[in-house]
Design an enzyme around this catalytic site. Structure first.
Site, PDB file in Angstrom:
ATOM      1  N   GLY A  52       0.784  -1.232   0.000  1.00 43.22           N
ATOM      2  CA  GLY A  52       0.000   0.000   0.000  1.00 43.22           C
ATOM      3  C   GLY A  52       0.814   1.281   0.000  1.00 43.22           C
ATOM      4  N   GLU A  75       8.110 -10.698  -1.795  1.00 42.13           N
ATOM      5  CA  GLU A  75       6.939 -11.135  -2.546  1.00 42.13           C
ATOM      6  C   GLU A  75       7.163 -12.516  -3.144  1.00 42.13           C
ATOM      7  OE1 GLU A  75       4.173  -9.654  -2.334  1.00 42.13           O
ATOM      8  OE2 GLU A  75       4.782  -7.710  -1.526  1.00 42.13           O
ATOM      9  N   TYR A 234      -5.737  -0.731  18.607  1.00 46.13           N
ATOM     10  CA  TYR A 234      -4.609  -0.230  17.815  1.00 46.13           C
ATOM     11  C   TYR A 234      -3.616   0.564  18.668  1.00 46.13           C
ATOM     12  CZ  TYR A 234      -1.768   0.933  13.895  1.00 46.13           C
ATOM     13  OH  TYR A 234      -0.683   1.002  13.066  1.00 46.13           O
ATOM     14  N   LYS A 243       4.541   1.315  17.317  1.00 50.27           N
ATOM     15  CA  LYS A 243       4.508   2.635  16.675  1.00 50.27           C
ATOM     16  C   LYS A 243       5.139   3.705  17.573  1.00 50.27           C
ATOM     17  CE  LYS A 243       2.796   1.457  12.746  1.00 50.27           C
ATOM     18  NZ  LYS A 243       3.743   1.367  11.624  1.00 50.27           N
TER      19      LYS A 243
HETATM   20  P1  NAD Z   1       1.398  -3.528   3.152  1.00 52.57           P
HETATM   21  O1  NAD Z   1       1.096  -4.847   3.758  1.00 52.57           O
HETATM   22  O2  NAD Z   1       0.552  -3.051   2.026  1.00 52.57           O
HETATM   23  O3  NAD Z   1       2.932  -3.479   2.650  1.00 52.57           O
HETATM   24  C1  NAD Z   1       3.965  -4.026   3.424  1.00 52.57           C
HETATM   25  C2  NAD Z   1       5.273  -4.042   2.634  1.00 52.57           C
HETATM   26  O4  NAD Z   1       6.269  -4.643   3.469  1.00 52.57           O
HETATM   27  C3  NAD Z   1       5.233  -4.853   1.335  1.00 52.57           C
HETATM   28  O5  NAD Z   1       6.015  -4.213   0.360  1.00 52.57           O
HETATM   29  C4  NAD Z   1       5.920  -6.175   1.733  1.00 52.57           C
HETATM   30  O6  NAD Z   1       6.543  -6.872   0.669  1.00 52.57           O
HETATM   31  C5  NAD Z   1       6.956  -5.630   2.699  1.00 52.57           C
HETATM   32  N1  NAD Z   1       7.504  -6.642   3.594  1.00 52.57           N
HETATM   33  C6  NAD Z   1       6.857  -7.401   4.532  1.00 52.57           C
HETATM   34  N2  NAD Z   1       7.753  -8.206   5.161  1.00 52.57           N
HETATM   35  C7  NAD Z   1       8.969  -7.947   4.625  1.00 52.57           C
HETATM   36  C8  NAD Z   1      10.279  -8.440   4.831  1.00 52.57           C
HETATM   37  N3  NAD Z   1      10.534  -9.348   5.792  1.00 52.57           N
HETATM   38  N4  NAD Z   1      11.278  -7.985   4.050  1.00 52.57           N
HETATM   39  C9  NAD Z   1      11.050  -7.074   3.063  1.00 52.57           C
HETATM   40  N5  NAD Z   1       9.828  -6.516   2.844  1.00 52.57           N
HETATM   41  C10 NAD Z   1       8.811  -6.954   3.613  1.00 52.57           C
HETATM   42  O7  NAD Z   1       1.370  -2.497   4.373  1.00 52.57           O
HETATM   43  P2  NAD Z   1       1.054  -0.943   4.514  1.00 52.57           P
HETATM   44  O8  NAD Z   1      -0.262  -0.796   5.165  1.00 52.57           O
HETATM   45  O9  NAD Z   1       1.383  -0.184   3.284  1.00 52.57           O
HETATM   46  O10 NAD Z   1       2.114  -0.607   5.653  1.00 52.57           O
HETATM   47  C11 NAD Z   1       3.302   0.112   5.468  1.00 52.57           C
HETATM   48  C12 NAD Z   1       3.504   1.019   6.664  1.00 52.57           C
HETATM   49  O11 NAD Z   1       2.445   1.999   6.692  1.00 52.57           O
HETATM   50  C13 NAD Z   1       3.444   0.273   8.008  1.00 52.57           C
HETATM   51  O12 NAD Z   1       4.381   0.826   8.876  1.00 52.57           O
HETATM   52  C14 NAD Z   1       2.033   0.587   8.472  1.00 52.57           C
HETATM   53  O13 NAD Z   1       1.882   0.488   9.871  1.00 52.57           O
HETATM   54  C15 NAD Z   1       1.911   2.034   8.003  1.00 52.57           C
HETATM   55  N6  NAD Z   1       0.556   2.578   7.970  1.00 52.57           N
HETATM   56  C16 NAD Z   1      -0.482   1.880   7.433  1.00 52.57           C
HETATM   57  C17 NAD Z   1      -1.748   2.415   7.477  1.00 52.57           C
HETATM   58  C18 NAD Z   1      -2.932   1.672   6.908  1.00 52.57           C
HETATM   59  O14 NAD Z   1      -4.066   2.023   7.213  1.00 52.57           O
HETATM   60  N7  NAD Z   1      -2.716   0.685   6.066  1.00 52.57           N
HETATM   61  C19 NAD Z   1      -1.968   3.682   8.037  1.00 52.57           C
HETATM   62  C20 NAD Z   1      -0.893   4.391   8.539  1.00 52.57           C
HETATM   63  C21 NAD Z   1       0.374   3.824   8.522  1.00 52.57           C
END
Ligand code: NAD
Length: 400
Positions: A52, A75, A234, A243
């Site tokens: 995301g 992936e 959360y 966090k």
């Molecule tokens: P997501 O699941 O869409 O993406 C996670 C990414 O991490 C992917 O690219 C995945 O391949 C990678 N990944 C996972 N394990 C890995 C590993 N061991 N080595 C390498 N890459 C790895 O998640 P997201 O929601 O985009 O989250 C990204 C950040 O944004 C996080 O810190 C999350 O807490 C934060 N965030 C998310 C939201 C939400 O509502 N989704 C809101 C605010 C902040």
């Protein structure tokens, strides 16, 4: 093969290559519809680049600022009779579309927590870009292999008190109550090890040590605070502790980053449908209400709108005052989600969601669509009856 969504619990085990490419195309189109990011970075490393927020950041940097990008992710490619993961297809599409516009894009697939991945990334930067101007850490992982080989897992649990809430089955729209016991001290500590700031610090230390961070380099990490109604699971739960650790890490990184006249920031983003968010107990109810309220107000955003606004109005305006840091030094992109008007509406509806009124008072349909689209399903203009090749090649500098 003809690929249909196959959903088990909150997991979809299939994804659609053509739909995933469509998703990337639409994100690129959004960035191009905005003004160019004039002061944007030119060489960007995104760790967690296929999901995301990480993928959206990569797209904003490449297509908004013309940046060369290196993406690190974990992936799964397709194998016989099994599709690749959505992040694989989206990264392959991103790479193809970036290269078609003459933009440098390289990928490393494997465990970001490992030293091997850090070394391979550093070697690539040295060989191809010399240095990077921006490092984005956007990993959301269920587990981490520690440097000593121990495997630790993150959990999504409350702390202190049990959690009682509701979740909505993505397939059947059925609302179910959930109860979770409070996390143990070990579970809290393990979640901080996986999702806290330590690995971000390790990456920055390794990159600084190798001399591959350019003068003025910035590094960012994403956090979520969210609404009071989700705090029990959360912000006051295990993930919230992780966090909090990001805030600690951002502060701790200020000193090392001064050696390159750089900065470390945590950016607070909006709650959105991503792979990571779909796994959080109870978030489906909150996000369904939020989507409806924000869409009605015209303030709803997806990841790409968020990351492009982050670049255009906060990080790269040419004026540091535009960062508008909060009292903890964080950049706030959750400003529209947390306006009192939006939150008052959420709170007014929070206790009254039922099976009967779900589709009336919330946008669960929009939540479901976002879930399907995350896996490349449900896009107009994609023929889901067509026989497609599930094997999509992607050039990788590291991993398979
Ligand atoms: P997501 O699941 O869409 O993406 C996670 C990414 O991490 C992917 O690219 C995945 O391949 C990678 N990944 C996972 N394990 C890995 C590993 N061991 N080595 C390498 N890459 C790895 O998640 P997201 O929601 O985009 O989250 C990204 C950040 O944004 C996080 O810190 C999350 O807490 C934060 N965030 C998310 C939201 C939400 O509502 N989704 C809101 C605010 C902040």
């Amino acid at each position: 093969m003809i690929i249909k969504p196959r959903i088990k619990g909150f997991l979809c085990t299939t994804s659609h290559p053509v739909g995933c490419e469509k998703d990337v195309e639409l994100q690129i189109a959004h960035v191009k519809s905005q003004q160019p990011i004039a002061f944007g970075p030119k060489r960007v490393l995104v760790i967690g680049a296929s999901g995301g927020y990480g993928l959206a950041t990569r797209i904003s940097a490449a297509f908004g600022a013309g940046a060369s990008t290196i993406g690190v992710f974990f992936e799964r490619p397709a194998v016989k009779n099994r599709t690749a993961s959505a992040g694989w297809y989206k990264s392959a599409a991103f790479t193809k579309l970036a290269e078609a516009e003459g933009l440098y894009a390289r990928n490393l697939n494997g465990d970001a927590f490992s030293e091997e991945m850090k070394n391979a990334t550093i070697e690539l930067i040295k060989a191809d870009l010399g240095q990077v101007d921006m490092v984005v850490y956007s990993v959301a992982a269920p587990a981490r292999q520690m440097p000593d080989g121990e495997l630790v897992r993150s959990t999504l649990k409350p702390i202190g008190e049990p959690f009682e809430g509701a979740t909505i089955d993505i397939n059947t729209s059925e609302i179910r109550s959930i109860e979770l016991e409070p996390a143990s001290v070990e579970e809290v500590n393990d979640t901080v090890k996986v999702m806290g700031g330590q690995d971000w610090e390790l990456w920055i230390a390794a990159l600084l040590d190798a001399g591959v961070l350019a003068d003025g380099c910035i590094t960012t990490n994403y956090t979520y605070l969210g609404s009071e109604v989700t705090w029990p699971i959360y912000y006051h739960g295990t993930i919230g502790k992780a966090k909090e650790d990001l805030d600690r890490a951002a502060l701790a990184l200020q000193t090392p980053m001064t050696s390159v006249n750089g900065h470390a920031y945590v950016a607070v983003m909006k709650g959105l449908m991503t792979q990571a968010a779909s796994a959080i107990p109870g978030m489906s109810v909150y996000l369904s209400l939020l989507f409806k309220i924000m869409k009605a107000r015209g303030t709803h955003e997806g990841c790409i709108e968020q990351t492009t606004r982050l670049f255009l109005t906060r990080l790269f305006t040419g004026d540091v005052n535009d960062l508008a840091l909060d009292e903890k030094g964080r950049i706030r992109l959750d400003d529209w989600e947390l306006t009192p008007e939006v939150q008052d509406e959420v709170k007014a509806l929070w206790g009254s969601v039922s099976q009967e009124n779900l589709h009336e008072i919330s946008d669960f349909a929009g939540y479901q669509t976002a879930y399907l689209q995350m896996h490349g399903f449900g896009f107009d203009g994609v023929d889901y009856e067509a026989d497609v090749d599930q094997v999509v090649d992607m050039p990788l500098v590291y991993g398979a």
